[in-house]
Design an enzyme around this catalytic site. Structure first.
Site, PDB file in Angstrom:
ATOM      1  N   HIS A  49       0.813  -1.218   0.000  1.00 57.50           N
ATOM      2  CA  HIS A  49       0.000   0.000   0.000  1.00 57.50           C
ATOM      3  C   HIS A  49       0.847   1.268   0.000  1.00 57.50           C
ATOM      4  CE1 HIS A  49      -3.918  -1.874   0.298  1.00 57.50           C
ATOM      5  NE2 HIS A  49      -3.526  -2.598   1.319  1.00 57.50           N
ATOM      6  N   ARG A  74       5.900  -7.054   3.625  1.00 62.22           N
ATOM      7  CA  ARG A  74       4.581  -7.383   3.098  1.00 62.22           C
ATOM      8  C   ARG A  74       4.685  -7.064   1.608  1.00 62.22           C
ATOM      9  NH1 ARG A  74      -1.171  -5.683   4.159  1.00 62.22           N
ATOM     10  NH2 ARG A  74      -0.509  -3.540   4.284  1.00 62.22           N
ATOM     11  N   ASP A  88      15.518 -12.056  -2.209  1.00 58.74           N
ATOM     12  CA  ASP A  88      16.873 -11.852  -2.727  1.00 58.74           C
ATOM     13  C   ASP A  88      17.499 -10.579  -2.160  1.00 58.74           C
ATOM     14  OD1 ASP A  88      16.507 -14.158  -4.160  1.00 58.74           O
ATOM     15  OD2 ASP A  88      16.530 -13.220  -6.150  1.00 58.74           O
ATOM     16  N   GLU A 152      -7.671 -12.083   4.979  1.00 58.38           N
ATOM     17  CA  GLU A 152      -8.336 -10.785   5.055  1.00 58.38           C
ATOM     18  C   GLU A 152      -9.590 -10.728   4.188  1.00 58.38           C
ATOM     19  OE1 GLU A 152      -5.314  -7.759   4.373  1.00 58.38           O
ATOM     20  OE2 GLU A 152      -4.444  -8.843   2.727  1.00 58.38           O
ATOM     21  N   ASP A 178      -9.085  -4.964   5.443  1.00 62.83           N
ATOM     22  CA  ASP A 178      -9.634  -5.707   4.297  1.00 62.83           C
ATOM     23  C   ASP A 178     -10.708  -6.670   4.762  1.00 62.83           C
ATOM     24  OD1 ASP A 178      -8.554  -4.909   1.780  1.00 62.83           O
ATOM     25  OD2 ASP A 178      -6.593  -5.559   2.491  1.00 62.83           O
TER      26      ASP A 178
END
Ligand code: 3PY
Ligand code: MG
Length: 263
Positions: A49, A74, A88, A152, A178
């Site tokens: 977000h 996230r 990575d 969610e 959510d």
């Protein structure tokens, strides 16, 4: 579950023992320096977000270096490359948003694991010191990297037992906003319908022996106490922007009140 993982967050997830983390939406290393100095067990960069991407995550991880907090991400979405790239770049775990089915959970785990367990590609990168620790990292990454899937939605709650049964899902993490939106009541995270859905997830986790996580986005004392009582162990409190706003608003109102008493 027995593990040789060197990642304290994954060890805690597998033992269902508590860890406390927080959330970064401001992609500046100074924020990571401040928050890791406070003593959180883990800090997650929110790439879903925000405008944070791999470069901002790396700056953040460098800011955290040596202070003990484990860097998590996230990821933007449940996407093989989004997951691979952040691992990575040195994330020690991924929190994968909007996982609604067992198949989607399997996809997230597969992206995070080297073959034969998954499809993560081998390369030289930051996580293996640009190849200097290639063999060591390749041998230990599957055990060290944590995979947490976000629950969610109503669909995810309905599928929770199947999602928890997916091998390699180390724990789940509820996104209350959510979740509330999925039940047609966006933002009403304390509505009994939403809290019942969260309790269903916590109970299913207890039955499956997997860690239950919750983001306490607005961390007041009651919300924190409720989360602990409900049995959540993988706990995120707050967001950097919310900490900033709450502390600023409190200081401002305190000062305005003092000034008004003088006039
Ligand atoms: C939500 O509340 O939906 C979240 O994703 C919080 O991290
Ligand atoms: Mg969410």
């Amino acid at each position: 579950m027995e593990t040789t993982s060197a990642n304290p967050v994954r060890r805690a997830l597998l033992a269902c023992s508590p860890t406390v983390g927080t959330w970064m939406q401001v992609g500046h290393p100074a924020v990571a320096e401040v928050l890791s100095g406070v003593g959180f067990d883990w800090i997650a960069a929110d790439c879903e977000h925000t405008d944070m991407g791999p470069a901002e995550f790396v700056a953040m991880a460098r800011g955290m270096h040596g202070r003990g907090a484990v860097p998590l991400v996230r990821v933007r979405e449940n996407d093989t490359l989004a997951i691979r790239q952040m691992l990575d770049m040195g994330a020690q775990g991924v929190i994968v948003p909007l996982v609604n089915t067992a198949e989607e959970a399997r996809r997230a785990v597969s992206a995070a694991k080297y073959p034969p367990a998954g499809v993560r590609g081998f390369a030289f990168h930051r996580a293996n010191d640009w190849g200097q620790r290639f063999s060591e990292y390749a041998a230990t990454a599957n055990e060290d990297v944590a995979v947490i899937v976000m629950i969610e939605s109503r669909q995810a709650v309905e599928n929770i037992d199947q999602i928890l049964a997916v091998e390699g899902v180390d724990g789940v993490f509820i996104g209350p906003y959510d979740m509330s939106g999925s039940y047609g009541m966006p933002g009403r995270t304390s509505d009994p319908v939403v809290t019942a859905a969260c309790q269903t997830v916590a109970d299913a986790c207890r039955n499956a022996g997997k860690a239950a996580g919750l983001h306490i986005v607005l961390p007041d004392e009651q919300a924190i106490a409720r989360a602990v009582e409900k049995g959540f162990s993988f706990l995120a409190v707050g967001v950097d922007t919310i900490f900033l706003e709450q502390a600023a608003a409190k200081s401002l109102s305190c000062l305005r009140a003092a000034l008004s008493r003088m006039s």
